[in-house]
Design an enzyme around this catalytic site. Structure first.
Site, PDB file in Angstrom:
ATOM      1  N   ASP A 348       0.678  -0.924  -0.010  1.00  0.00           N
ATOM      2  CA  ASP A 348      -0.076   0.071   0.063  1.00  0.00           C
ATOM      3  C   ASP A 348       0.919   1.313  -0.079  1.00  0.00           C
ATOM      4  O   ASP A 348       1.778   1.382   0.755  1.00  0.00           O
ATOM      5  CB  ASP A 348      -0.837  -0.020   1.153  1.00  0.00           C
ATOM      6  CG  ASP A 348      -1.846   1.181   1.283  1.00  0.00           C
ATOM      7  OD1 ASP A 348      -2.671   1.434   0.706  1.00  0.00           O
ATOM      8  OD2 ASP A 348      -1.323   1.991   2.337  1.00  0.00           O
ATOM      9  N   GLU A 386       1.738  -0.236  -4.971  1.00  0.00           N
ATOM     10  CA  GLU A 386       0.790   0.668  -5.507  1.00  0.00           C
ATOM     11  C   GLU A 386       1.702   1.875  -5.526  1.00  0.00           C
ATOM     12  O   GLU A 386       2.136   2.617  -4.459  1.00  0.00           O
ATOM     13  CB  GLU A 386      -0.268   0.899  -4.093  1.00  0.00           C
ATOM     14  CG  GLU A 386      -1.212   1.999  -4.579  1.00  0.00           C
ATOM     15  CD  GLU A 386      -2.337   2.232  -3.566  1.00  0.00           C
ATOM     16  OE1 GLU A 386      -3.417   2.323  -3.783  1.00  0.00           O
ATOM     17  OE2 GLU A 386      -1.597   2.205  -2.178  1.00  0.00           O
TER      18      GLU A 386
END
Length: 695
Positions: A348, A386
């Site tokens: 993330d 990401e």
């Protein structure tokens, strides 16, 4: 802020112990526990052990003595089992200066969780508010679970085969996947790791080859988040996803789930959050890192006074450039790979890894990225980024991301394909680039040597509208168009028909593109979240999958299953390099494609010879009127007759057919493609036919 000791209880003078590894470790040969914890700025640390029958008063206090129980910045001690007795849990009291302007927030009254705890226990009196204000938290704070004393290692891990051209990633949330009563699992299991295990036959039938779980790190159960992007501890599977809510069951059921997925030849990836923690913004709870050594664990804007950075958007960025945080991340990654058996990690907000200790962006390869890459290579594990930060300050999509071999979520693929499907101008050249493998972002030239499979192609994920909502709601920020009626409910039949067609179009473009496709659970049968692009806190039917849709939307589910199988059967689509000379691009007349801004149509011919595969001819009509395509000269000859295998405008089951059931296309000079539709033709090459006949 007070710095008084915790309640009086028996004390023990521990032996020195060892500084590494951090955490609590059972030593069977010595019948003792070794405890080790980092703090650079603490002046005193006391280990506190607790029995299950008294969670407020420690059954044993172990003050760490200087110099015996400290090496560098590691505080450590060894405690024999005979002194630990029947203690089940542990925590720390950490004393030191309280100077918020310097980032020092020590409070010896706070009971603190070991960052390396392999299990987190929440007492019945767990109180988030108490951790947000000064004063003691004994009996109200999370505790680490002591490691078991049985000398039995976890069972060996059987890895699945590593998928290549047939890698299809399926993103799901453990609880949302089976929480609804329609999931068909026993009521006591719903929303658990065990329930996901019970649904593996569905995953196998769907044809996906990798499951990517939304975060499963233990989180604060009172925080109010549902998606899980506020981790409290990086070594514990969330106990709320165990069928009985306990730590031991969570560990066991997670490992059983991994083993069952591997038995089904499905890889398991975890969405992991290492950029911030559940301690939240300034003024948030003091659970662990903030009380152990706030200035060492969290990143601050250079200068004084101490001011936490907010690249994650959560107000407490971990200082991922600091050695102590890098060690924490690497140890956690090693644990999930080596001990829990996972096959990949999706990081993330991975661009936060690019920020060095001075707050500047390192455009080369920061230490944490290199170290993670080395770990992944050792375990043959996939790493997915990401490639941006939560505050919008960093966008490193493609070759800008420092992990040169990492896969990346390709938001450009998502946005460009959505815009084409919406009917925006100027999208045909962009669509060609995305289908080819996004080589503008992942160039496969000599200088960069990127690979198309590094592009994780997706149209919808947890973050944004579902695929059904993409065609049911007008939302400019999501490049969404409602097909003529706002909302998923009460749409007239022509609108519903167009939505079904657009959904098939979206899946078709996703599965026909070079790269690694990913779609989220529920999109294959039309799950809607009511147009909400960010229901991160909704533990209800907004996020829960309604499995009755597998029957109500059976034609769509059939289409997706067969489309996934079609991609797996044709390795010429997903290649380790671009399509290069095996592809030719065409317009409606069979000549060069129309690249004008107003254009909404495209065709391409993909030769399968290089991959010993069939030839494909794909015709894409983004207009609101029927088009009649001409077959280009490049697609004539050298094979059997073209057969129509996919037509997103056709009524099921004619929308997708197995090759053996597909009939030859009649008039090859003018191929009709209905409005807002895609057709795929397949042709077996003559030399492949001869090969097949001799086998």
């Amino acid at each position: 802020m007070p710095n008084a000791p915790l309640p009086t209880s028996p004390s023990f003078t521990a032996s020195d112990g060892a500084p590494f590894p951090p955490g609590a470790l059972w030593l069977p040969d010595e019948q003792a526990f070794n405890f080790s914890i980092f703090s650079r700025n603490a002046t005193a640390i006391t280990l506190l052990l607790y029995r299950a029958d008294d969670l407020a008063t420690p059954c044993l206090r172990v003050p760490f003595r200087l110099p015996h129980n400290k090496t560098g910045d590691m505080w450590h001690a060894r405690v024999p089992a005979s002194h630990a007795g029947d203690a089940c849990y542990y925590g720390y009291s950490v004393a030191g200066p309280c100077r918020p302007e310097d980032g020092l927030l020590f409070d010896a009254e706070k009971l603190l969780l070991d960052p390396y705890a392999r299990g987190v226990f929440f007492p019945p009196g767990f109180d988030r508010a108490a951790a947000c204000r000064p004063g003691p938290t004994a009996g109200r704070a999370p505790l680490g679970v002591l490691p078991g004393r049985a000398d039995t290692p976890p069972p060996p891990i059987r890895r699945p085969r590593r998928h290549d051209h047939d890698l299809v990633i399926y993103e799901l949330h453990v609880r949302a996947f089976t929480r609804d009563p329609s999931s068909g699992v026993p009521a006591a299991w719903r929303g658990s790791y065990a329930a996901l295990t019970a649904r593996i036959p569905y995953l196998k039938a769907l044809g996906i080859t990798a499951v990517e779980l939304m975060p499963v790190f233990q989180r604060d159960p009172l925080h109010g988040t549902f998606w899980g992007y506020m981790p409290l501890n990086f070594f514990s599977p969330h106990a709320g996803y165990a069928s009985d809510g306990t730590v031991d069951t969570a560990l066991r059921e997670f490992r059983e789930m991994v083993a069952a997925l591997h038995e089904a030849e499905i890889e398991l990836f975890l969405d992991v959050v290492y950029n911030h923690t559940a301690e939240d913004h300034s003024g948030g709870p003091v659970w662990s890192y903030r009380g152990i050594d706030n200035a060492s664990y969290y990143s601050s804007t250079p200068g004084t006074p101490f001011r936490a950075t907010n690249r994650s958007g959560c107000g407490n960025d971990l200082d991922v450039a600091a050695p102590v945080v890098r060690q924490l991340i690497l140890s956690s990654v090693w644990f999930w790979i080596a001990e829990m058996g996972i096959d990949g990690l999706r990081f993330d907000l991975a661009s936060t890894f690019s920020v060095d200790e001075t707050g500047h962006v390192d455009p080369t390869e920061p230490p944490i990225v290199t170290e993670l890459s080395d770990t992944a290579h050792h375990w043959h594990t996939r790493l997915i980024a990401e490639p941006w930060a939560g505050d919008g300050s960093l966008m490193q999509l493609g070759r800008a991301f420092p992990g040169r071999t990492w896969r990346q979520w390709n938001a450009r693929f998502r946005d460009d394909v959505r815009r084409f499907l919406r009917g925006d101008q100027g999208c045909v050249p962009l669509l060609m680039t995305r289908l080819y493998g996004s080589t503008d972002l992942f160039p496969d030239d000599r200088a960069h040597a990127a690979r198309p499979y590094q592009s994780i192609n997706y149209l919808a994920s947890h973050d944004g509208l579902t695929l059904r909502d993409l065609f049911s709601y007008d939302d400019p920020g999501q490049f969404a168009a409602n097909c003529g009626h706002q909302g998923a409910a009460d749409a007239p039949e022509p609108v519903q028909a167009l939505r079904r067609r657009q959904t098939r179009n979206g899946f078709c473009l996703l599965m026909l593109a070079n790269g690694t496709p990913m779609f989220q659970a529920g999109d294959e049968f039309g799950h809607s979240r009511g147009g909400d692009p960010n229901p991160y806190d909704r533990d209800d039917t907004t996020n829960w999958l309604d499995w009755r849709l597998t029957e109500n939307e059976a034609p769509l589910l059939r289409f997706v299953r067969m489309l996934v199988a079609f991609r797996a059967a044709h390795p010429s689509i997903a290649r380790s390099v671009g399509w290069r000379d095996d592809v030719s691009w065409h317009g409606v007349d069979g000549g060069d494609p129309d690249l004008r801004p107003v254009s909404r149509s495209l065709a391409f011919f993909l030769r399968g010879a290089t991959m010993e595969d069939d030839d494909l001819y794909v015709l894409i009509n983004g207009w609101d009127d029927t088009l009649h395509f001409a077959l280009p000269e490049a697609a004539q000859g050298a094979g059997t007759a073209w057969r129509g295998v996919i037509d997103t405008a056709a009524a099921p089951p004619a929308d997708i057919l197995p090759p053996e059931a597909a009939l030859p296309v009649g008039d090859m000079e003018r191929l009709t493609v209905q409005a807002r539709a895609i057709r795929v033709l397949l042709r077996t090459r003559r030399d492949k036919t001869r090969q097949d006949n001799t086998r």
